[in-house]
Design an enzyme around this catalytic site. Structure first.
Site, PDB file in Angstrom:
ATOM      1  N   ASP A   1      15.653 -18.330  81.779  1.00 56.24           N
ATOM      2  CA  ASP A   1      16.810 -17.573  82.269  1.00 56.24           C
ATOM      3  C   ASP A   1      16.319 -16.413  83.119  1.00 56.24           C
ATOM      4  OD1 ASP A   1      19.422 -16.345  82.521  1.00 56.24           O
ATOM      5  OD2 ASP A   1      19.985 -17.395  80.677  1.00 56.24           O
TER       6      ASP A   1
ATOM      7  N   ASP B   1      13.672 -17.775  87.628  1.00 57.27           N
ATOM      8  CA  ASP B   1      14.853 -17.995  88.454  1.00 57.27           C
ATOM      9  C   ASP B   1      14.771 -19.401  89.031  1.00 57.27           C
ATOM     10  OD1 ASP B   1      16.842 -18.003  90.429  1.00 57.27           O
ATOM     11  OD2 ASP B   1      16.517 -15.886  90.920  1.00 57.27           O
ATOM     12  N   VAL B   2      15.814 -20.211  88.796  1.00 60.33           N
ATOM     13  CA  VAL B   2      15.775 -21.605  89.267  1.00 60.33           C
ATOM     14  C   VAL B   2      15.828 -21.711  90.780  1.00 60.33           C
ATOM     15  CG1 VAL B   2      16.752 -22.530  87.124  1.00 60.33           C
ATOM     16  CG2 VAL B   2      18.290 -21.927  89.033  1.00 60.33           C
TER      17      VAL B   2
ATOM     18  N   TYR C   1      32.801 -23.255  94.107  1.00 56.31           N
ATOM     19  CA  TYR C   1      32.293 -23.680  92.804  1.00 56.31           C
ATOM     20  C   TYR C   1      32.514 -25.173  92.594  1.00 56.31           C
ATOM     21  CZ  TYR C   1      31.722 -23.739  87.711  1.00 56.31           C
ATOM     22  OH  TYR C   1      31.312 -24.022  86.428  1.00 56.31           O
TER      23      TYR C   1
ATOM     24  N   ASN D   1      21.358 -26.384  82.752  1.00 51.64           N
ATOM     25  CA  ASN D   1      22.617 -25.688  82.488  1.00 51.64           C
ATOM     26  C   ASN D   1      22.814 -24.448  83.357  1.00 51.64           C
ATOM     27  OD1 ASN D   1      24.985 -24.849  80.650  1.00 51.64           O
ATOM     28  ND2 ASN D   1      23.583 -23.114  80.504  1.00 51.64           N
TER      29      ASN D   1
ATOM     30  N   THR E   1      37.680 -25.071  81.105  1.00 45.94           N
ATOM     31  CA  THR E   1      37.510 -23.622  81.072  1.00 45.94           C
ATOM     32  C   THR E   1      37.033 -23.220  79.688  1.00 45.94           C
ATOM     33  OG1 THR E   1      39.325 -23.396  82.661  1.00 45.94           O
ATOM     34  CG2 THR E   1      38.620 -21.416  81.499  1.00 45.94           C
TER      35      THR E   1
ATOM     36  N   THR F   1      33.384 -18.135  77.730  1.00 47.28           N
ATOM     37  CA  THR F   1      32.025 -17.701  78.076  1.00 47.28           C
ATOM     38  C   THR F   1      32.075 -16.310  78.692  1.00 47.28           C
ATOM     39  OG1 THR F   1      32.164 -18.615  80.308  1.00 47.28           O
ATOM     40  CG2 THR F   1      31.359 -20.086  78.561  1.00 47.28           C
TER      41      THR F   1
END
Length: 256
Positions: A47, A63-64, A155, A90, A187, A190
């Site tokens: 993460d 960082d991806v 998105y 994810n 939804t 989160t």
């Protein structure tokens, strides 16, 4: 020799396996990490910001969108934990608004995280996944990949790509013995959704609208998504690949 799935019980179906969860420090990612750990996996979290990580999990700040840090993180995980068997792609970021709401830089940024980030992580993990007899990848898509939702143009475009990419990866890596599936949450309750609600003109009204949008009348919980991810990733689902599993309170297919 028995296949891995034939040696495991339901309660500990990930016993002895190493799982990598991107975006695993909070929200759905944290719930996935906890579920896999409870079912016997050694879990590594990647993460950008690491908060309070449960004991026993390996946590790496990376960082991806940065290929060098991705490769280094994966190498560290494989070295310290003895390989990689399961990859949960994810990590993701949101974006709100219609097609005019975000400039080019934002389009590139969200695509870089949500889509290209999956490619970077998978590419780095492939050498170890190919060595596993229980190799599995699960990507996080979204209900907006399948249902038109207002003010989610950017998105939704990335999550539609994740769904398509999942099917392509499933075909590409079948011969490698790697299963590839995805979940499409509705939804969910989160931190990102909480921030959206806080920014709304009327947070209570916005929250009620989100609940009503899903036929079950409530938000999806992170734990419910985590259970679905673990079910797809489990060696006991050895014949399941190329599946996109909806966890959306019926939003995709139910009308009441």
């Amino acid at each position: 020799m028995l296949r891995y799935a034939e040696r495991m019980s339901d309660a500990q179906d990930f016993e002895g396996l190493v799982a990598v969860v991107t975006g695993g420090a909070s929200g759905i990612g944290a719930a996935i990490a906890n579920e896999l750990s409870a079912r016997g996996s050694r879990v590594a979290i990647i993460d950008r910001q690491l908060g309070e990580i449960p004991p026993g999990m390996l946590a790496i700040e990376a960082d991806v969108t940065d290929d060098a840090t991705v490769v280094a993180a994966v190498q560290t995980i494989a070295t310290q934990l003895g390989g990689i068997d399961v990859l949960i792609n994810n990590a993701g970021i949101g974006a709100a608004g219609n097609i005019t709401a975000n400039d080019d830089d934002e389009w590139h940024r969200v695509w870089d995280v949500n889509v290209v980030g999956i490619a970077r992580m998978t590419r780095a993990c492939l050498p170890w996944l190919r060595r596993s007899d229980a190799a599995s990848i699960v990507n996080t898509a979204s209900v907006v990949a399948h249902v038109g939702v207002k003010d989610r143009a950017l998105y939704a475009s990335t999550k539609g790509a994740v769904a398509a990419l999942t099917l392509a990866m499933a075909a590409d890596h079948l011969a490698d013995g790697i299963r590839v599936n995805a979940v499409s949450p509705g939804t969910a309750d989160t931190p990102w959704v909480a921030r959206l609600l806080e920014a709304a003109e009327s947070p209570d009204a916005a929250a009620e609208a989100l609940r009503k949008r899903q036929p079950m009348g409530r938000l999806v919980s992170a734990d419910e998504v985590a259970w679905a991810v673990a079910s797809l990733a489990s060696p006991r689902a050895a014949s399941t690949t190329g599946t996109i599993l909806s966890v959306d309170g019926g939003m995709r297919s139910v009308r009441v």
